[in-house]
Design a protein around this motif. Structure first.
Motif, PDB file in Angstrom:
ATOM      1  N   ARG A   1     116.766 -39.273  -2.517  1.00 14.09           N
ATOM      2  CA  ARG A   1     115.353 -39.161  -2.117  1.00 14.09           C
ATOM      3  C   ARG A   1     115.117 -39.906  -0.814  1.00 14.09           C
ATOM      4  N   GLU A   2     115.682 -41.106  -0.690  1.00 12.66           N
ATOM      5  CA  GLU A   2     115.551 -41.879   0.552  1.00 12.66           C
ATOM      6  C   GLU A   2     116.137 -41.106   1.740  1.00 12.66           C
ATOM      7  N   ASP A   3     117.164 -40.302   1.490  1.00 10.57           N
ATOM      8  CA  ASP A   3     117.797 -39.499   2.542  1.00 10.57           C
ATOM      9  C   ASP A   3     117.070 -38.181   2.804  1.00 10.57           C
ATOM     10  N   GLY A   4     115.960 -37.932   2.091  1.00  9.50           N
ATOM     11  CA  GLY A   4     115.156 -36.744   2.338  1.00  9.50           C
ATOM     12  C   GLY A   4     115.503 -35.519   1.510  1.00  9.50           C
ATOM     13  N   PHE A   5     116.379 -35.674   0.524  1.00  9.75           N
ATOM     14  CA  PHE A   5     116.709 -34.551  -0.353  1.00  9.75           C
ATOM     15  C   PHE A   5     115.620 -34.382  -1.414  1.00  9.75           C
TER      16      PHE A   5
ATOM     17  N   THR B   1     118.252 -29.927 -10.471  1.00 15.13           N
ATOM     18  CA  THR B   1     117.081 -30.695 -10.880  1.00 15.13           C
ATOM     19  C   THR B   1     116.269 -31.050  -9.626  1.00 15.13           C
ATOM     20  N   ASP B   2     114.988 -31.222  -9.823  1.00 18.76           N
ATOM     21  CA  ASP B   2     114.068 -31.627  -8.760  1.00 18.76           C
ATOM     22  C   ASP B   2     114.067 -33.153  -8.703  1.00 18.76           C
ATOM     23  N   ILE B   3     114.390 -33.716  -7.550  1.00 21.82           N
ATOM     24  CA  ILE B   3     114.373 -35.184  -7.401  1.00 21.82           C
ATOM     25  C   ILE B   3     113.292 -35.633  -6.427  1.00 21.82           C
ATOM     26  N   SER B   4     112.368 -34.731  -6.117  1.00 20.78           N
ATOM     27  CA  SER B   4     111.362 -35.050  -5.099  1.00 20.78           C
ATOM     28  C   SER B   4     110.410 -36.150  -5.538  1.00 20.78           C
ATOM     29  N   GLY B   5     110.331 -36.346  -6.824  1.00 20.03           N
ATOM     30  CA  GLY B   5     109.653 -37.452  -7.240  1.00 20.03           C
ATOM     31  C   GLY B   5     108.428 -37.819  -7.770  1.00 20.03           C
TER      32      GLY B   5
ATOM     33  N   ARG C   1     118.158 -30.254   2.461  1.00 13.93           N
ATOM     34  CA  ARG C   1     117.208 -30.543   1.380  1.00 13.93           C
ATOM     35  C   ARG C   1     117.877 -30.632   0.014  1.00 13.93           C
ATOM     36  N   THR C   2     119.084 -30.065  -0.093  1.00 19.72           N
ATOM     37  CA  THR C   2     119.765 -30.001  -1.381  1.00 19.72           C
ATOM     38  C   THR C   2     121.061 -30.803  -1.317  1.00 19.72           C
ATOM     39  N   ALA C   3     121.225 -31.695  -2.278  1.00 17.55           N
ATOM     40  CA  ALA C   3     122.433 -32.512  -2.374  1.00 17.55           C
ATOM     41  C   ALA C   3     123.236 -32.072  -3.585  1.00 17.55           C
ATOM     42  N   GLU C   4     124.497 -32.462  -3.593  1.00 20.45           N
ATOM     43  CA  GLU C   4     125.366 -32.167  -4.733  1.00 20.45           C
ATOM     44  C   GLU C   4     125.875 -33.459  -5.352  1.00 20.45           C
TER      45      GLU C   4
ATOM     46  N   HIS D   1     128.296 -38.311  -4.330  1.00 20.17           N
ATOM     47  CA  HIS D   1     127.351 -37.268  -3.933  1.00 20.17           C
ATOM     48  C   HIS D   1     127.362 -37.086  -2.423  1.00 20.17           C
ATOM     49  N   GLY D   2     126.815 -35.942  -2.014  1.00 17.76           N
ATOM     50  CA  GLY D   2     126.695 -35.616  -0.598  1.00 17.76           C
ATOM     51  C   GLY D   2     125.858 -34.364  -0.447  1.00 17.76           C
ATOM     52  N   PRO D   3     125.647 -33.929   0.775  1.00 20.47           N
ATOM     53  CA  PRO D   3     124.891 -32.688   0.992  1.00 20.47           C
ATOM     54  C   PRO D   3     125.586 -31.507   0.303  1.00 20.47           C
ATOM     55  N   ALA D   4     124.801 -30.603  -0.253  1.00 26.74           N
ATOM     56  CA  ALA D   4     125.362 -29.421  -0.916  1.00 26.74           C
ATOM     57  C   ALA D   4     126.070 -28.538   0.101  1.00 26.74           C
TER      58      ALA D   4
END
Length: 179
Positions: A126-130, A175-179, A95-98, A83-86
């Motif tokens: 989530r720890e990275d702020g996505f 998907t929403d991973i904000s938590g 804010r969005t990762a892929e 994974h990484g930033p979108a």
């Protein structure tokens, strides 16, 4: 019960990761990709290229927000996720990762490895702020769509067509991973 878990990939895992990729693609994509394309990307020469690319991903990712994780069972690599930033231009990469890929070795499917990889990916992001995670899947890949759908993923209305000698359509899931 065998020891199972997810950990960051190491250079020494690259051959195992490439092997999982090739075996998973041969089985999972045989009805989704043109036969000649699948043969080319899973050939012995391609396996070497994938091994080198996964070694680089494990040791020199493009950014600190890019990661390669492996699922292990009794010290055997049985799956992986990257994974990484979108990078899609319509998304905010801060804010969005892929989820670039998530594959499990065919003999080890349906044992929770994919779910563990997905959960570990979401936790790190989530720890990275996505707060949102996307991925591209083949439109006709019912196995992946069902797996991700059961984890709360849904199409976001975006699609693309890849030219693989014949058109192959992909859809973007989110998907929403904000938590």
């Amino acid at each position: 019960m065998a020891d199972v878990g997810v950990r960051p990939a190491r250079r020494a895992d690259a051959a195992a990761v490439a092997g999982v990729q090739v075996r998973a693609w041969r089985q999972g994509y045989r009805d989704l990709l043109p036969a000649d394309v699948l043969a080319e990307v899973t050939a012995p020469a391609a396996l070497e290229v994938w091994r080198d690319r996964w070694a680089d991903a494990a040791t020199a990712p493009p950014s600190p927000r890019h990661r390669l994780l492996v699922a292990v069972a009794s010290d055997l690599v049985v799956g992986f996720a990257a994974h990484g930033p979108a990078e899609d231009p319509d998304l905010a990469p801060e804010r969005t990762a892929e989820l670039i890929t998530l594959l499990v070795d065919p003999p080890h499917t349906r044992a929770g490895h994919g779910s563990r990889l997905l959960a570990a990916t979401a936790d790190l992001l989530r720890e990275d702020g996505f707060d949102t995670l996307i991925t591209w899947v083949f439109e006709d890949d019912e196995v992946t769509r069902t797996f991700l759908g059961s984890a709360g993923w849904a199409p976001d209305g975006t699609s693309r067509t890849l030219d693989m000698g014949e058109p192959v359509r992909q859809i973007r899931l989110h998907t929403d991973i904000s938590g």
